[in-house]
Structure formats: C-alpha cells, structure tokens
Design a protein around this motif. Structure first.
Motif, PDB file in Angstrom:
ATOM      1  N   GLY A 150       0.752  -1.243   0.000  1.00  0.00           N
ATOM      2  CA  GLY A 150       0.000   0.000   0.000  1.00  0.00           C
ATOM      3  C   GLY A 150       0.783   1.295   0.000  1.00  0.00           C
ATOM      4  O   GLY A 150       0.313   2.276  -0.529  1.00  0.00           O
ATOM      5  N   PHE A 151       1.942   1.321   0.553  1.00  0.00           N
ATOM      6  CA  PHE A 151       2.681   2.575   0.668  1.00  0.00           C
ATOM      7  C   PHE A 151       3.929   2.545  -0.202  1.00  0.00           C
ATOM      8  O   PHE A 151       4.666   1.564  -0.217  1.00  0.00           O
ATOM      9  N   LEU A 152       4.163   3.636  -0.914  1.00  0.00           N
ATOM     10  CA  LEU A 152       5.360   3.718  -1.754  1.00  0.00           C
ATOM     11  C   LEU A 152       6.630   3.779  -0.921  1.00  0.00           C
ATOM     12  O   LEU A 152       7.714   3.522  -1.419  1.00  0.00           O
ATOM     13  N   THR A 153       6.486   4.109   0.359  1.00  0.00           N
ATOM     14  CA  THR A 153       7.657   4.207   1.236  1.00  0.00           C
ATOM     15  C   THR A 153       7.931   2.915   2.004  1.00  0.00           C
ATOM     16  O   THR A 153       8.870   2.868   2.801  1.00  0.00           O
ATOM     17  N   HIS A 154       7.128   1.885   1.777  1.00  0.00           N
ATOM     18  CA  HIS A 154       7.352   0.608   2.455  1.00  0.00           C
ATOM     19  C   HIS A 154       8.680   0.019   1.960  1.00  0.00           C
ATOM     20  O   HIS A 154       8.981   0.062   0.769  1.00  0.00           O
ATOM     21  N   PRO A 155       9.493  -0.533   2.862  1.00  0.00           N
ATOM     22  CA  PRO A 155      10.810  -1.063   2.471  1.00  0.00           C
ATOM     23  C   PRO A 155      10.767  -2.086   1.327  1.00  0.00           C
ATOM     24  O   PRO A 155      11.653  -2.091   0.475  1.00  0.00           O
ATOM     25  N   LYS A 156       9.758  -2.929   1.278  1.00  0.00           N
ATOM     26  CA  LYS A 156       9.659  -3.919   0.202  1.00  0.00           C
ATOM     27  C   LYS A 156       9.400  -3.246  -1.143  1.00  0.00           C
ATOM     28  O   LYS A 156       9.907  -3.674  -2.171  1.00  0.00           O
ATOM     29  N   VAL A 157       8.602  -2.183  -1.135  1.00  0.00           N
ATOM     30  CA  VAL A 157       8.303  -1.439  -2.362  1.00  0.00           C
ATOM     31  C   VAL A 157       9.566  -0.721  -2.834  1.00  0.00           C
ATOM     32  O   VAL A 157       9.906  -0.759  -4.023  1.00  0.00           O
ATOM     33  N   ILE A 158      10.276  -0.117  -1.913  1.00  0.00           N
ATOM     34  CA  ILE A 158      11.515   0.584  -2.256  1.00  0.00           C
ATOM     35  C   ILE A 158      12.546  -0.403  -2.807  1.00  0.00           C
ATOM     36  O   ILE A 158      13.212  -0.122  -3.811  1.00  0.00           O
ATOM     37  N   GLU A 159      12.652  -1.554  -2.194  1.00  0.00           N
ATOM     38  CA  GLU A 159      13.595  -2.580  -2.649  1.00  0.00           C
ATOM     39  C   GLU A 159      13.283  -3.001  -4.089  1.00  0.00           C
ATOM     40  O   GLU A 159      14.182  -3.082  -4.939  1.00  0.00           O
ATOM     41  N   GLN A 160      12.012  -3.252  -4.380  1.00  0.00           N
ATOM     42  CA  GLN A 160      11.639  -3.661  -5.729  1.00  0.00           C
ATOM     43  C   GLN A 160      11.828  -2.519  -6.724  1.00  0.00           C
ATOM     44  O   GLN A 160      12.241  -2.736  -7.856  1.00  0.00           O
ATOM     45  N   SER A 161      11.570  -1.313  -6.284  1.00  0.00           N
ATOM     46  CA  SER A 161      11.765  -0.149  -7.143  1.00  0.00           C
ATOM     47  C   SER A 161      13.242   0.001  -7.525  1.00  0.00           C
ATOM     48  O   SER A 161      13.573   0.310  -8.677  1.00  0.00           O
ATOM     49  N   LYS A 162      14.114  -0.259  -6.575  1.00  0.00           N
ATOM     50  CA  LYS A 162      15.554  -0.189  -6.852  1.00  0.00           C
ATOM     51  C   LYS A 162      15.977  -1.271  -7.843  1.00  0.00           C
ATOM     52  O   LYS A 162      16.807  -1.027  -8.724  1.00  0.00           O
ATOM     53  N   LYS A 163      15.402  -2.457  -7.718  1.00  0.00           N
ATOM     54  CA  LYS A 163      15.707  -3.533  -8.658  1.00  0.00           C
ATOM     55  C   LYS A 163      15.291  -3.125 -10.072  1.00  0.00           C
ATOM     56  O   LYS A 163      16.032  -3.336 -11.036  1.00  0.00           O
ATOM     57  N   LEU A 164      14.100  -2.549 -10.174  1.00  0.00           N
ATOM     58  CA  LEU A 164      13.623  -2.093 -11.469  1.00  0.00           C
ATOM     59  C   LEU A 164      14.533  -0.994 -12.019  1.00  0.00           C
ATOM     60  O   LEU A 164      14.892  -1.010 -13.197  1.00  0.00           O
ATOM     61  N   ASP A 165      14.920  -0.068 -11.180  1.00  0.00           N
ATOM     62  CA  ASP A 165      15.834   1.004 -11.607  1.00  0.00           C
ATOM     63  C   ASP A 165      17.148   0.435 -12.140  1.00  0.00           C
ATOM     64  O   ASP A 165      17.646   0.887 -13.177  1.00  0.00           O
ATOM     65  N   ASP A 166      17.697  -0.541 -11.439  1.00  0.00           N
ATOM     66  CA  ASP A 166      18.954  -1.154 -11.880  1.00  0.00           C
ATOM     67  C   ASP A 166      18.797  -1.802 -13.256  1.00  0.00           C
ATOM     68  O   ASP A 166      19.660  -1.662 -14.123  1.00  0.00           O
ATOM     69  N   LEU A 167      17.685  -2.504 -13.445  1.00  0.00           N
ATOM     70  CA  LEU A 167      17.440  -3.136 -14.736  1.00  0.00           C
ATOM     71  C   LEU A 167      17.247  -2.104 -15.839  1.00  0.00           C
ATOM     72  O   LEU A 167      17.751  -2.268 -16.957  1.00  0.00           O
ATOM     73  N   LEU A 168      16.537  -1.034 -15.540  1.00  0.00           N
ATOM     74  CA  LEU A 168      16.340   0.022 -16.532  1.00  0.00           C
ATOM     75  C   LEU A 168      17.662   0.687 -16.894  1.00  0.00           C
ATOM     76  O   LEU A 168      17.915   0.972 -18.071  1.00  0.00           O
ATOM     77  N   ASN A 169      18.509   0.899 -15.914  1.00  0.00           N
ATOM     78  CA  ASN A 169      19.830   1.461 -16.179  1.00  0.00           C
ATOM     79  C   ASN A 169      20.663   0.516 -17.049  1.00  0.00           C
ATOM     80  O   ASN A 169      21.339   0.948 -17.981  1.00  0.00           O
ATOM     81  N   HIS A 170      20.585  -0.769 -16.743  1.00  0.00           N
ATOM     82  CA  HIS A 170      21.306  -1.762 -17.533  1.00  0.00           C
ATOM     83  C   HIS A 170      20.780  -1.783 -18.969  1.00  0.00           C
ATOM     84  O   HIS A 170      21.557  -1.836 -19.931  1.00  0.00           O
TER      85      HIS A 170
END
Length: 53
Positions: free
Chosen positions: A25-45
């Motif tokens: 539910g929250f964009l600031t939840h640690p699990k959401v942030i973790e997945q967002s970072k994974k997506l960012d890394d893939l997009l950068n790659h």
C-alpha cells in the motif's frame, strides 16, 4: 544479458513492483523501495545496452 532478455526482466520487475505496492500500500514501504531499486537497476542496464549498440 542481451537487450531482449534485459527488456523481459524489466517487464517482470515492473509487474512485481505493482504487485508489491498493491500488497503493502505505501510507496515508502521497504519492500516497495527494494523492488523499485531492482527495477531502476534493470532500466539502467537496459539503457546501457541500448547505448552500446
């Protein structure tokens, strides 16, 4: 990882991000942030793969 495989991974990570955000539910939840970072890394790659070709 080639460009096609990377793009497939990006789409999977994006879907997972939507699922995690819906679950927690929250964009600031640690699990959401973790997945967002994974997506960012893939997009950068993916972007790096595109610029190399």
């Amino acid at each position: 990882m080639n460009q096609g495989v990377t793009l497939l991974c990006v789409e999977r990570a994006r879907k997972k991000l939507y699922q995690v955000q819906k679950k927690y539910g929250f964009l600031t939840h640690p699990k959401v942030i973790e997945q967002s970072k994974k997506l960012d890394d893939l997009l950068n790659h993916y972007q790096t793969c595109r610029s190399d070709h």
